[in-house]
Design a protein around this motif. Structure first.
Motif, short mmCIF file in Angstrom:
data_model
loop_
_atom_site.label_atom_id
_atom_site.label_comp_id
_atom_site.label_asym_id
_atom_site.label_seq_id
_atom_site.Cartn_x
_atom_site.Cartn_y
_atom_site.Cartn_z
N ASP A 114 0.81 -1.22 0.00
CA ASP A 114 0.00 0.00 0.00
C ASP A 114 0.84 1.27 0.00
N LYS A 115 2.14 1.13 0.31
CA LYS A 115 2.98 2.34 0.32
C LYS A 115 4.32 2.00 -0.31
N GLU A 172 5.52 9.89 6.99
CA GLU A 172 4.28 9.32 6.45
C GLU A 172 3.11 10.28 6.54
N LEU A 210 2.02 9.80 2.66
CA LEU A 210 0.94 8.89 2.28
C LEU A 210 -0.21 9.60 1.56
N ALA A 267 -1.98 4.92 -5.31
CA ALA A 267 -1.76 3.78 -4.41
C ALA A 267 -2.22 2.47 -5.02
N ASN A 302 -1.35 0.16 6.06
CA ASN A 302 -1.49 1.23 7.04
C ASN A 302 -2.94 1.56 7.34
N ILE A 329 -4.27 8.49 7.21
CA ILE A 329 -4.78 7.93 5.95
C ILE A 329 -6.11 7.23 6.14
N ASN A 353 -5.91 3.70 2.29
CA ASN A 353 -4.92 2.75 1.78
C ASN A 353 -5.48 1.34 1.77
N ASP A 381 10.71 2.04 -1.02
CA ASP A 381 9.80 3.01 -0.42
C ASP A 381 10.58 3.93 0.50
#
Length: 413
Positions: free
Chosen positions: A74-75, A99, A103, A110, A134, A139, A143, A313
């Protein structure tokens, strides 16, 4: 009804011996009949005058497909412009602060990036992914929504688990209700992170995690990075909560860094505690700190799986999504260089499945097995691990896995 023959497949038949010493792996060329997603026949006789479709394997080695048991799809920067990490100034809290801004910026892409990571995993022979996602006040569930949508697109070619992961601390970021809601919106496992270092309250953090798991009848998977005796104490408390919750065999420790710091009787005692509750371990096989003693854990009957954690990442610029390569690193790290040790290393990436057992008998594949398998460019499992063999084809329940990406949105790194 879908039926076809996979012809000229190389299967492992047994080990070669010289005075009771394993010197190699014996293989044979076989032909497999696949029907409705299962292997229904294995024969050495080439199938002639048949109406079913034939898929030529060209003497490539057939192996069980791979499972990545710890990734964050997701990230990620994967699929976008290259970017290295910034220096750590406050430990992991540097990344948590990042983040809060990062994010939301990554959110518009994403799902697209998650899909590209899934494609990478499929290409590298994986048909199962456990991804941590996450869930935090910054977020929310956005996500999670992107992750669920991406994985649903690939349900016909892989299975998956989604861990609701309170990256910023379950208690520290007041994410308890968010995690509870996540379990009703696509998450399948309850996650957590460092009850001591991040949440600063081991008992309350663990109690809440297991309470949510029991409420939803779900498994638990905790990131536990804390080293030495602090980590070991957290393992003990987690084992006790696992027992009280009735979740024996349903709890995972990701990373478990403290196991790399313990030795002798201290290590043995904590392993026995984990074994009692059948708590399994997932490791990235780190080389920048003491690696957890994977062969020792295996000897005691602790199930160990490997994962990549991240693929380029803001936490790390490294990661390939290539589990065969990671198994090779594992073998090098623990000096597993003989035929048998290399061959059995495969189990850390397949959920415990290997073609041959300790007696050298074929246990996979067998008639009746699900036709979830991959063809690799190697002559045996030992060579595949040692030489980091390439994956040539992947099948999921008898279906050959093909890319769902169009040429216009192909993966870029």
């Amino acid at each position: 009804m879908t039926t076809f023959w996979l012809t000229n497949v190389r299967l492992e038949k047994g080990f070669k011996y010289d005075n009771d010493r394993i010197t190699g792996t014996e293989t044979e060329i076989c032909h497999l009949k696949i029907q409705d997603g299962k292997i229904v026949e294995i024969t050495n006789v080439y199938p002639k005058n048949i109406e079913e479709k034939q898929v030529e394997a060209c003497h490539q080695l057939l192996l069980p497909t791979l499972r990545d048991m710890h990734i964050h799809i997701d990230k990620t920067y994967y699929g976008g412009p290259w970017k290295a990490c910034t220096p750590l100034t406050k430990g992991i809290f540097t990344r948590l602060e990042e983040e809060k801004e990062l994010l939301p910026k990554l959110l518009p892409t994403a799902q697209e990036r998650a899909e590209k990571m899934i494609e990478l995993y499929l290409k590298n022979g994986h048909t199962h992914i456990r991804t941590h996602c996450n869930v935090d006040p910054v977020i929310g569930h956005k996500n999670l929504e992107a992750t669920v949508n991406a994985l649903k697109k690939y349900e016909d070619v892989l299975s998956y688990e989604i861990v609701a992961f309170p990256q910023h601390g379950l208690l520290k970021s007041d994410s308890v209700q968010l995690i509870r809601n996540a379990m009703k919106n696509g998450a399948t496992i309850v996650g957590g992170v460092d009850p001591a270092t991040v949440d600063r309250n081991i008992e309350k953090s663990l109690y809440t995690i297991f309470e949510i798991a029991v409420e939803n009848n779900k498994d638990v998977d905790l990131h536990l990075h804390d080293p030495n005796t602090l980590g070991a104490f957290t393992f003990e408390r987690m084992a006790q909560y696992t027992k009280e919750a009735g979740l024996k065999g349903r709890a995972t420790i990701s990373h478990a860094n403290a196991l790399g710091d313990l030795h002798g009787e201290e290590l043995t005692e904590i392993i026995k505690i984990l074994k009692d509750q059948e708590i399994d371990i997932t490791s990235t096989v780190p080389v920048n700190r003491p690696t957890i003693p994977i062969p020792t854990l295996d000897k005691f009957g602790i199930q160990v799986s490997v994962g990549h954690d991240s693929i380029t990442d803001h936490w790390s610029p490294f990661g390939t999504g290539n589990t065969i390569q990671k198994l090779g690193i594992l073998a090098e790290r623990f000096r597993l260089s003989d035929e048998y040790s290399l061959s059995t290393t495969l189990k850390y990436g397949t959920g415990g499945v290997t073609p041959l057992n300790e007696k050298g008998e074929r246990v996979w594949p067998k008639v009746g097995d699900e036709a979830t398998m991959m063809l690799v460019n190697a002559t045996c499992s030992a060579e595949a691990v040692a030489r980091r063999a390439s994956v040539e084809s992947v099948f999921y329940k008898g279906k050959k896995v093909e890319s769902k990406l169009t040429e216009s949105n192909s993966v870029q790194v």
